[in-house]
Scaffold this motif. Sequence first.
Motif, PDB file in Angstrom:
ATOM      1  N   ARG A 229      24.397  52.176  12.207  1.00 52.42           N
ATOM      2  CA  ARG A 229      24.266  52.466  13.639  1.00 52.42           C
ATOM      3  C   ARG A 229      23.975  51.205  14.432  1.00 52.42           C
ATOM      4  NH1 ARG A 229      20.338  53.243  17.034  1.00 52.42           N
ATOM      5  NH2 ARG A 229      18.772  52.970  15.396  1.00 52.42           N
ATOM      6  N   ARG A 230      23.067  50.355  13.905  1.00 58.16           N
ATOM      7  CA  ARG A 230      22.744  49.111  14.606  1.00 58.16           C
ATOM      8  C   ARG A 230      23.927  48.156  14.626  1.00 58.16           C
ATOM      9  NH1 ARG A 230      17.387  46.549  12.412  1.00 58.16           N
ATOM     10  NH2 ARG A 230      17.948  45.093  14.097  1.00 58.16           N
ATOM     11  N   VAL A 231      24.677  48.117  13.530  1.00 58.58           N
ATOM     12  CA  VAL A 231      25.877  47.252  13.508  1.00 58.58           C
ATOM     13  C   VAL A 231      26.865  47.686  14.578  1.00 58.58           C
ATOM     14  CG1 VAL A 231      27.905  46.659  12.146  1.00 58.58           C
ATOM     15  CG2 VAL A 231      25.641  46.511  11.114  1.00 58.58           C
ATOM     16  N   LEU A 232      27.043  48.988  14.739  1.00 60.68           N
ATOM     17  CA  LEU A 232      27.969  49.478  15.784  1.00 60.68           C
ATOM     18  C   LEU A 232      27.487  49.091  17.168  1.00 60.68           C
ATOM     19  CD1 LEU A 232      28.819  53.048  14.413  1.00 60.68           C
ATOM     20  CD2 LEU A 232      30.312  51.041  14.473  1.00 60.68           C
ATOM     21  N   GLU A 233      26.170  49.200  17.403  1.00 56.58           N
ATOM     22  CA  GLU A 233      25.639  48.819  18.720  1.00 56.58           C
ATOM     23  C   GLU A 233      25.835  47.342  18.983  1.00 56.58           C
ATOM     24  OE1 GLU A 233      21.621  50.010  18.672  1.00 56.58           O
ATOM     25  OE2 GLU A 233      22.037  52.175  18.871  1.00 56.58           O
ATOM     26  N   ILE A 234      25.546  46.483  17.983  1.00 59.86           N
ATOM     27  CA  ILE A 234      25.692  45.025  18.188  1.00 59.86           C
ATOM     28  C   ILE A 234      27.159  44.663  18.377  1.00 59.86           C
ATOM     29  CG2 ILE A 234      25.419  42.812  17.029  1.00 59.86           C
ATOM     30  CD1 ILE A 234      22.876  43.923  15.761  1.00 59.86           C
ATOM     31  N   GLU A 235      28.050  45.311  17.621  1.00 57.60           N
ATOM     32  CA  GLU A 235      29.473  45.007  17.794  1.00 57.60           C
ATOM     33  C   GLU A 235      29.960  45.397  19.182  1.00 57.60           C
ATOM     34  OE1 GLU A 235      31.418  46.966  14.625  1.00 57.60           O
ATOM     35  OE2 GLU A 235      31.030  45.357  13.137  1.00 57.60           O
ATOM     36  N   GLU A 236      29.458  46.506  19.713  1.00 53.65           N
ATOM     37  CA  GLU A 236      29.833  46.880  21.094  1.00 53.65           C
ATOM     38  C   GLU A 236      29.338  45.841  22.081  1.00 53.65           C
ATOM     39  OE1 GLU A 236      28.308  50.722  21.785  1.00 53.65           O
ATOM     40  OE2 GLU A 236      29.726  51.759  20.465  1.00 53.65           O
ATOM     41  N   SER A 237      28.080  45.394  21.918  1.00 56.56           N
ATOM     42  CA  SER A 237      27.548  44.363  22.844  1.00 56.56           C
ATOM     43  C   SER A 237      28.328  43.076  22.723  1.00 56.56           C
ATOM     44  CB  SER A 237      26.066  44.110  22.513  1.00 56.56           C
ATOM     45  OG  SER A 237      25.317  45.288  22.677  1.00 56.56           O
ATOM     46  N   ARG A 238      28.662  42.699  21.518  1.00 56.23           N
ATOM     47  CA  ARG A 238      29.413  41.452  21.331  1.00 56.23           C
ATOM     48  C   ARG A 238      30.807  41.567  21.934  1.00 56.23           C
ATOM     49  NH1 ARG A 238      32.819  38.626  18.333  1.00 56.23           N
ATOM     50  NH2 ARG A 238      32.249  36.531  17.625  1.00 56.23           N
ATOM     51  N   GLY A 239      31.411  42.754  21.823  1.00 59.97           N
ATOM     52  CA  GLY A 239      32.727  42.921  22.445  1.00 59.97           C
ATOM     53  C   GLY A 239      32.681  42.747  23.963  1.00 59.97           C
ATOM     54  N   GLU A 240      31.624  43.257  24.590  1.00 55.81           N
ATOM     55  CA  GLU A 240      31.485  43.064  26.039  1.00 55.81           C
ATOM     56  C   GLU A 240      31.317  41.604  26.374  1.00 55.81           C
ATOM     57  OE1 GLU A 240      28.232  45.465  27.153  1.00 55.81           O
ATOM     58  OE2 GLU A 240      29.254  47.393  26.796  1.00 55.81           O
ATOM     59  N   LEU A 241      30.468  40.877  25.566  1.00 60.35           N
ATOM     60  CA  LEU A 241      30.275  39.456  25.823  1.00 60.35           C
ATOM     61  C   LEU A 241      31.578  38.680  25.623  1.00 60.35           C
ATOM     62  CD1 LEU A 241      26.801  38.891  24.112  1.00 60.35           C
ATOM     63  CD2 LEU A 241      27.288  39.043  26.559  1.00 60.35           C
ATOM     64  N   ASP A 242      32.356  39.035  24.586  1.00 58.91           N
ATOM     65  CA  ASP A 242      33.639  38.356  24.380  1.00 58.91           C
ATOM     66  C   ASP A 242      34.561  38.580  25.567  1.00 58.91           C
ATOM     67  OD1 ASP A 242      32.976  37.278  21.969  1.00 58.91           O
ATOM     68  OD2 ASP A 242      33.758  38.951  20.779  1.00 58.91           O
ATOM     69  N   ALA A 243      34.565  39.758  26.112  1.00 63.29           N
ATOM     70  CA  ALA A 243      35.433  40.043  27.278  1.00 63.29           C
ATOM     71  C   ALA A 243      35.014  39.214  28.477  1.00 63.29           C
ATOM     72  CB  ALA A 243      35.386  41.533  27.603  1.00 63.29           C
ATOM     73  N   ARG A 244      33.712  39.139  28.737  1.00 67.34           N
ATOM     74  CA  ARG A 244      33.224  38.345  29.876  1.00 67.34           C
ATOM     75  C   ARG A 244      33.538  36.871  29.652  1.00 67.34           C
ATOM     76  NH1 ARG A 244      27.120  39.898  30.745  1.00 67.34           N
ATOM     77  NH2 ARG A 244      27.384  38.231  32.342  1.00 67.34           N
ATOM     78  N   LEU A 245      33.380  36.402  28.383  1.00 71.21           N
ATOM     79  CA  LEU A 245      33.691  34.987  28.119  1.00 71.21           C
ATOM     80  C   LEU A 245      35.171  34.708  28.343  1.00 71.21           C
ATOM     81  CD1 LEU A 245      32.672  32.253  27.133  1.00 71.21           C
ATOM     82  CD2 LEU A 245      33.128  33.014  24.783  1.00 71.21           C
ATOM     83  N   ARG A 246      36.013  35.630  27.933  1.00 71.01           N
ATOM     84  CA  ARG A 246      37.444  35.416  28.169  1.00 71.01           C
ATOM     85  C   ARG A 246      37.779  35.417  29.669  1.00 71.01           C
ATOM     86  NH1 ARG A 246      37.888  38.649  23.507  1.00 71.01           N
ATOM     87  NH2 ARG A 246      38.091  40.540  24.808  1.00 71.01           N
ATOM     88  N   GLU A 247      37.096  36.230  30.450  1.00 70.66           N
ATOM     89  CA  GLU A 247      37.331  36.236  31.900  1.00 70.66           C
ATOM     90  C   GLU A 247      36.993  34.893  32.521  1.00 70.66           C
ATOM     91  OE1 GLU A 247      35.082  39.429  33.437  1.00 70.66           O
ATOM     92  OE2 GLU A 247      36.405  41.012  32.627  1.00 70.66           O
ATOM     93  N   LEU A 248      35.828  34.310  32.065  1.00 72.75           N
ATOM     94  CA  LEU A 248      35.457  32.999  32.603  1.00 72.75           C
ATOM     95  C   LEU A 248      36.470  31.939  32.213  1.00 72.75           C
ATOM     96  CD1 LEU A 248      31.608  32.965  31.972  1.00 72.75           C
ATOM     97  CD2 LEU A 248      32.771  33.150  34.187  1.00 72.75           C
ATOM     98  N   GLN A 249      36.989  32.007  31.009  1.00 68.06           N
ATOM     99  CA  GLN A 249      37.917  30.976  30.566  1.00 68.06           C
ATOM    100  C   GLN A 249      39.298  31.132  31.167  1.00 68.06           C
ATOM    101  OE1 GLN A 249      37.718  31.438  26.381  1.00 68.06           O
ATOM    102  NE2 GLN A 249      35.779  30.271  26.136  1.00 68.06           N
ATOM    103  N   LEU A 250      39.628  32.313  31.697  1.00 70.23           N
ATOM    104  CA  LEU A 250      40.946  32.529  32.303  1.00 70.23           C
ATOM    105  C   LEU A 250      40.986  32.234  33.796  1.00 70.23           C
ATOM    106  CD1 LEU A 250      42.058  35.786  30.496  1.00 70.23           C
ATOM    107  CD2 LEU A 250      42.837  33.457  30.065  1.00 70.23           C
ATOM    108  N   GLU A 251      39.881  31.873  34.461  1.00 69.51           N
ATOM    109  CA  GLU A 251      39.882  31.544  35.891  1.00 69.51           C
ATOM    110  C   GLU A 251      40.678  30.253  36.125  1.00 69.51           C
ATOM    111  OE1 GLU A 251      35.936  31.292  37.206  1.00 69.51           O
ATOM    112  OE2 GLU A 251      35.516  33.442  37.013  1.00 69.51           O
ATOM    113  N   PRO A 252      41.327  30.115  37.286  1.00 64.53           N
ATOM    114  CA  PRO A 252      42.157  28.924  37.571  1.00 64.53           C
ATOM    115  C   PRO A 252      41.316  27.664  37.645  1.00 64.53           C
ATOM    116  CG  PRO A 252      41.926  30.266  39.560  1.00 64.53           C
ATOM    117  CD  PRO A 252      41.325  31.049  38.472  1.00 64.53           C
TER     118      PRO A 252
END
Length: 524
Positions: A229-252
């Motif tokens: 259960r904890r692994v699933l929660e951490i993986e969800e949080s990490r997925g959100e952080l990866d998405a935000r990091l990709r958004e920052l790296q895709l800005e012009p």
Amino acid sequence: MEQLEIFFDFLRMIRRRALIITSLCVLGFSVTWGVLQIVPPTYQAKARILVESQQIPTELARSTVAASASERLQLIQQRLLARDNLVHVIDKHGLFSPSRGLKLAQKIELLRAATAIVPTTVTGRSYGATVLTGITIQVTLGDPDEVAAIANDFADIVLRQNASVRSRRASETLSFFRREEARLTTAVFDTERDIALFKQRNKGALPESLEFRRDELSRLSETELELDRRVLEIEESRGELDARLRELQLEPQPMQDSPDRQSLSDLQLRLAQQRTIFAENHRTIVALKSQIGILARKLSDREPSPQDEVRVVKADALGRQITLLDNQLGHLASQKAGLTARAEELRMSVRQTPEVELSLSAFERRRLDLQDQLSAIITKRAEAETGEKLEVNQQAERFELIERAHVPDRPISPNRKKIVVVGGALSIAMAIGIAFMLETLRPAIRTSAQLRRHLDLRAVVAIPHIRTRGERRWRIARVGIVIAVVCGGLPALLQSIGGPSTTLAMLEHSSDLDELALMIGLRQ
């Protein structure tokens, strides 16, 4: 009346055939006397041994030497009449003179036949068992001194051998139980050591910890579910952080320095991706960090724009969060792997527990059997020690010589009186039988009574026989011969029967016998 006449006829026949009857009787008595002289005397000596019962009551202390009366008597006979004992006695007393030409084996057989062991037994009241109470050793030979000495020697041999055999048997019994005790003690120790080694090798599968392992297995299952259960929660949080990091790296990016910043963004994106795969100390992660550091120093030398600085700060913060989550995932993964290995180990031990329990049960049964045997052997060993002390102190059953053999005064055979009586009776019967046979061969009617009885005729007158002077002389001579034979043969027979004292007593009354015989002859 007729029977009385027949009796008188018989007496007259005895008187007529007196010389023949006397001669035959004398001949018979002479043969009897010769037999008495030929047959050697035999003497017998006896030594008596008392079998004393145990002095201490058997309920308190029991001897370990036990055998039935018949068995013990057979053992005594076999040991006493053994060849070595007989040879020793023959050599010691010089039995059987060399003139007889006997071999050693014949001497042994003669001495063995001359020796007899007579038991004295009683039957118990409660169980009907036969109890040996005494032994009589009889020796029968021709020398009175030898029979007494041999009987005493045999008695001493029996006493020594009985004490030696009982002591040896008690010692052998005690030694046996001591060896058995040592063997069983070693076997119990070895079994207990095997049980300890088996438990040590199978300490994770012992039956006594089965419930604990099952409870632990249940707790591990619950812990694995919580980790998932904890692994699933951490993986969800990490997925959100990866998405935000990709958004920052895709800005012009601004036109200036766009290649370097693009490379830095690409390296940071790769670093974030590789962290999901590799650990922080992996060489790929280390190489990416090194490249990112070089580009970051290169860009830091230039004048960054405020937007770039803000984006870099946000990207660094997101990267650190992602790294932290990755570390947590790695820690949880290692915990789960340990839990999985422990759960598999517990399941394996639970499956092995029945087999281990069977093996332990076999070990325990063997140990209990050995302990029971050891307890029984210890009890018997204590009884054997008590029995040995009884034998050593001679407080158990023992033999005691109560009567030593004495030199016999008179022989037991031949029975001279019996032989004389039988020989005399046979001689008289033979003499009377021959006289009757002679009368039958020459029948004659000598009295008027016989004439009346046989021919049924009555005599007018009976003329007696008138003897001549020569007939009267022959009659007197015949009576003298009878008296002389009787007086001469009777002392010899009496000497053969009863010895010199009887002969002297009869010689003192020989005059009376002569007078009696003379009176009988004159009356005839």
